[in-house]
Design a protein around this motif. Sequence first.
Motif, short mmCIF file in Angstrom:
data_model
loop_
_atom_site.label_atom_id
_atom_site.label_comp_id
_atom_site.label_asym_id
_atom_site.label_seq_id
_atom_site.Cartn_x
_atom_site.Cartn_y
_atom_site.Cartn_z
N GLY A 1 0.81 -1.18 0.00
CA GLY A 1 0.00 0.00 0.00
C GLY A 1 0.86 1.25 0.00
N VAL A 2 0.26 2.33 -0.38
CA VAL A 2 0.94 3.62 -0.41
C VAL A 2 0.15 4.60 0.43
N SER A 3 0.86 5.25 1.35
CA SER A 3 0.23 6.26 2.20
C SER A 3 1.09 7.52 2.16
N VAL A 4 0.41 8.66 2.07
CA VAL A 4 1.09 9.95 2.08
C VAL A 4 0.31 10.86 3.02
N VAL A 5 1.04 11.50 3.93
CA VAL A 5 0.41 12.47 4.82
C VAL A 5 1.09 13.82 4.65
N GLY A 6 0.32 14.87 4.86
CA GLY A 6 0.86 16.22 4.79
C GLY A 6 1.60 16.58 6.06
N VAL A 7 2.22 17.73 6.05
CA VAL A 7 3.00 18.19 7.19
C VAL A 7 2.13 18.32 8.45
N ASP A 8 0.83 18.53 8.26
CA ASP A 8 -0.08 18.66 9.40
C ASP A 8 -0.73 17.33 9.80
N GLY A 9 -0.34 16.24 9.15
CA GLY A 9 -0.87 14.92 9.46
C GLY A 9 -2.10 14.53 8.66
N THR A 10 -2.57 15.41 7.81
CA THR A 10 -3.72 15.12 6.97
C THR A 10 -3.38 14.02 5.97
N VAL A 11 -4.23 13.02 5.85
CA VAL A 11 -4.00 11.94 4.90
C VAL A 11 -4.28 12.47 3.49
N LEU A 12 -3.25 12.44 2.65
CA LEU A 12 -3.37 12.92 1.28
C LEU A 12 -3.59 11.78 0.29
N LEU A 13 -3.08 10.61 0.64
CA LEU A 13 -3.22 9.43 -0.22
C LEU A 13 -3.07 8.18 0.64
N LYS A 14 -3.98 7.26 0.47
CA LYS A 14 -3.89 5.97 1.16
C LYS A 14 -4.59 4.96 0.27
N THR A 15 -3.82 4.06 -0.31
CA THR A 15 -4.40 3.11 -1.25
C THR A 15 -3.55 1.85 -1.36
N LEU A 16 -4.20 0.77 -1.68
CA LEU A 16 -3.49 -0.44 -2.06
C LEU A 16 -3.27 -0.38 -3.57
N VAL A 17 -2.24 -1.04 -4.04
CA VAL A 17 -1.90 -1.03 -5.45
C VAL A 17 -2.02 -2.45 -6.00
N LYS A 18 -2.76 -2.56 -7.10
CA LYS A 18 -2.91 -3.86 -7.75
C LYS A 18 -1.58 -4.21 -8.43
N PRO A 19 -0.95 -5.28 -8.00
CA PRO A 19 0.33 -5.65 -8.62
C PRO A 19 0.11 -6.17 -10.04
N PRO A 20 1.12 -6.00 -10.91
CA PRO A 20 0.96 -6.44 -12.29
C PRO A 20 0.95 -7.97 -12.44
N GLY A 21 1.50 -8.67 -11.47
CA GLY A 21 1.57 -10.13 -11.55
C GLY A 21 0.92 -10.78 -10.33
N LYS A 22 1.23 -12.04 -10.16
CA LYS A 22 0.70 -12.81 -9.04
C LYS A 22 1.40 -12.43 -7.74
N ILE A 23 0.63 -12.30 -6.68
CA ILE A 23 1.21 -12.03 -5.36
C ILE A 23 1.72 -13.35 -4.80
N VAL A 24 3.00 -13.38 -4.47
CA VAL A 24 3.63 -14.61 -3.98
C VAL A 24 3.61 -14.66 -2.45
N ASP A 25 3.98 -13.55 -1.80
CA ASP A 25 4.03 -13.53 -0.34
C ASP A 25 3.72 -12.12 0.16
N LEU A 26 2.64 -11.97 0.86
CA LEU A 26 2.24 -10.67 1.40
C LEU A 26 3.00 -10.30 2.68
N LYS A 27 3.75 -11.25 3.23
CA LYS A 27 4.42 -11.05 4.51
C LYS A 27 3.44 -10.48 5.54
N PRO A 28 2.33 -11.22 5.78
CA PRO A 28 1.25 -10.71 6.65
C PRO A 28 1.70 -10.39 8.07
N ASP A 29 2.74 -11.06 8.55
CA ASP A 29 3.23 -10.76 9.91
C ASP A 29 3.84 -9.36 9.99
N ILE A 30 4.29 -8.84 8.85
CA ILE A 30 4.87 -7.50 8.80
C ILE A 30 3.84 -6.48 8.32
#
Length: 93
Positions: A1-30
Amino acid sequence: GVSVVGVDGTVLLKTLVKPPGKIVDLKPDITGLKMKDFKGVKTTLKDVQDKLAALCTPNTVLVGHGLVHDLKALKFDHAPVIDTAFLFSYKNL
């Protein structure tokens, strides 16, 4: 996922990105992500690159930990950046 916050903490962007290929390992523990989290995700890498380009001006300072890796994965080149991985080391933990 991609998250961007402004200098004041306002969320400017928060999204998951569809990968171009197959997801092999999401590393869910991390990441805390599960395969079901990606159901219906349509945001592409290009979409995120375009959103970042719209948010960043030449005076925008990007700050993050291990930011060099994020920018490489996003194929997004920007300066100036402050990468806290160079300021705070976890070697002695």
